[in-house]
Design a protein around this motif. Structure first.
Motif, PDB file in Angstrom:
ATOM      1  N   LEU A 228     -77.817 -53.609 -97.407  1.00 44.44           N
ATOM      2  CA  LEU A 228     -77.843 -54.539 -98.418  1.00 44.44           C
ATOM      3  C   LEU A 228     -77.723 -53.907 -99.880  1.00 44.44           C
ATOM      4  N   ASP A 229     -77.213 -54.635-100.738  1.00 44.95           N
ATOM      5  CA  ASP A 229     -77.276 -54.390-102.389  1.00 44.95           C
ATOM      6  C   ASP A 229     -78.611 -54.291-102.804  1.00 44.95           C
ATOM      7  N   ALA A 230     -78.576 -54.046-104.165  1.00 43.16           N
ATOM      8  CA  ALA A 230     -79.725 -53.895-104.698  1.00 43.16           C
ATOM      9  C   ALA A 230     -80.427 -55.356-105.022  1.00 43.16           C
ATOM     10  N   GLU A 231     -79.495 -56.314-104.736  1.00 40.60           N
ATOM     11  CA  GLU A 231     -80.144 -57.864-104.928  1.00 40.60           C
ATOM     12  C   GLU A 231     -80.365 -58.363-103.596  1.00 40.60           C
ATOM     13  N   GLY A 232     -80.330 -57.516-102.511  1.00 36.75           N
ATOM     14  CA  GLY A 232     -80.813 -58.148-101.112  1.00 36.75           C
ATOM     15  C   GLY A 232     -79.532 -58.911-100.490  1.00 36.75           C
ATOM     16  N   ARG A 233     -78.452 -58.603-100.922  1.00 43.45           N
ATOM     17  CA  ARG A 233     -77.098 -59.011-100.331  1.00 43.45           C
ATOM     18  C   ARG A 233     -76.622 -58.314 -99.330  1.00 43.45           C
ATOM     19  N   TYR A 234     -76.013 -58.855 -98.193  1.00 41.74           N
ATOM     20  CA  TYR A 234     -75.399 -58.044 -97.144  1.00 41.74           C
ATOM     21  C   TYR A 234     -74.158 -57.363 -97.707  1.00 41.74           C
ATOM     22  N   ILE A 235     -74.001 -56.212 -97.462  1.00 41.80           N
ATOM     23  CA  ILE A 235     -72.880 -55.249 -97.480  1.00 41.80           C
ATOM     24  C   ILE A 235     -72.151 -54.961 -96.015  1.00 41.80           C
TER      25      ILE A 235
END
Length: 390
Positions: free
Chosen positions: A57-64
């Motif tokens: 996840l990125d720093a905002e908690g979004r899927y990568i």
């Protein structure tokens, strides 16, 4: 013409340089993209080789990025996964679909708690159950760049094994309790008639007998003592007080040492044992009133004054411990003087003795009873407390 030719040459040179720079930039970009694809493919191959579920996840908690195992673990929500979507949003939809049993009835609280754990991402592990009954171990940890790498481990089998072990331990404990109860029952059933044999033999030995009769009584006591040793060994008791005594014991001296004019209440459901107690104490000049259960003992105690009470444990109607508790409770409520109570029982384990003391007994004698021990215990129970030194 010279300057124009020179200007055109320089202009063409600049244009050619710009084209070259653009081509080089495009080539560098293509190379960079190629290298990025290679690195991404290698990363994907690496995480696909991991047998557990992995998500980036990125720093905002979004899927990568995530591996196939992660999608399989959350197969009910896998259709929601896409780069850039916050993981919390998939959790929210999963809660709506009923994917998380622990969230039922507390949906917002559950989501807030899960979101807080994701923000912290300290690597602290916690468990999560999904709708198909599986259990997952979850660990989220921040990377150096501020993103999050998550690990999901299916621990369903481990949980089942732990439950099976817990059940096995519970069965083992139940078996141990059953064994202890069986041994206690065996102790009671064997020692109760043995107490009668030894008690009657001791009482008979205290009467006027000829030499032949004395020999027969001694043989009876020796055989009973041998049986007592076998019972003690079978039940693994190490109480030296129950060891067989020598044939030369002077019973007469013990009985004559008892204090006369005592009034004793004895409760025992076995008629032979009641007879043994009567013979033992009557030989010492003690008046004995016998009853056959705990309820009768409480009623007799209410109706008359006794110097002491001898109480068996296992009796019908009301057991000995209940009778002792009832007497102690009435003594406190009515401010009656405390009557000494001695337990006489075939149950002699540490737990039995502790239970007697907690109920309010002043002593616990094990069967088979020995006349000198019973008399000594009665004497000790009824003796006034020593005066404090001046």
């Amino acid at each position: 013409m010279g300057p124009m030719i020179g200007g055109g040459f320089l202009g063409g040179l600049r244009a050619g340089w710009r084209r070259l720079v653009r081509r080089l930039a495009r080539a560098a970009l293509l190379d960079a993209e190629h290298e990025a694809r290679i690195a991404r493919d290698r990363l994907r191959d690496a995480i696909e080789a991991i047998p557990e579920g992995v998500v980036f996840l990125d720093a905002e908690g979004r899927y990568i990025l995530w591996n196939q195992r992660y999608a399989e673990i959350y197969h009910r929500s896998a259709d929601l996964f896409r780069p850039g979507l916050p993981l919390v949003e998939t959790l929210r939809e999963g809660v709506r679909r009923g994917d998380y049993p622990d969230a039922v009835g507390r949906e917002e609280e559950w989501l807030a708690d899960r979101a807080a754990k994701l923000v912290q991402a300290t690597g602290e592990r916690h468990e999560q159950q999904v709708a198909d009954g599986r259990w997952l171990l979850i660990e989220d940890r921040r990377t150096r760049e501020g993103g999050i790498i998550g690990l999901r481990v299916d621990i369903t089998q481990m949980k089942r094994q732990a439950q099976a072990l817990e059940q096995a331990l519970a069965h083992a404990e139940a078996a141990n309790r059953a064994k202890a109860e069986f041994l206690a029952d065996m102790s009671h059933e064997l020692r109760t008639p043995l107490n009668g044999v030894l008690g009657l033999a001791q009482a008979l030995e205290a009467t006027a007998l000829d030499a032949r009769q004395n020999e027969l009584v001694a043989d009876i006591r020796a055989s009973a003592a041998q049986l007592d040793r076998l019972v003690t060994g079978l039940l693994d008791y190490r109480d030296a007080e129950l060891a067989a005594e020598g044939r030369a014991r002077d019973v007469q001296s013990a009985t004559h040492a008892a204090a006369p004019e005592l009034r004793i209440l004895a409760a025992d459901d076995n008629p032979t044992n009641r007879k043994v107690i009567e013979l033992m104490l009557a030989a010492a000049g003690v008046h004995v009133v016998t009853v056959e259960d705990g309820a009768a003992a409480v009623e007799a105690w209410r109706a008359a004054d006794f110097d002491a009470i001898l109480m068996d444990l296992r009796m019908p109607v009301m057991d000995g411990l209940s009778a002792i508790r009832a007497i102690r409770a009435e003594e406190r409520e009515a401010a009656r003087p405390r009557t000494p109570i001695l337990v006489l029982s075939a149950n002699t384990s540490a737990a039995d003795r502790r239970a007697s003391a907690e109920a309010g007994a002043d002593g616990h004698l094990g069967k088979p009873l020995k006349v000198e021990e019973v008399i000594a215990a009665v004497q000790a129970a009824v003796a006034p407390p020593p005066e404090a030194p001046i």
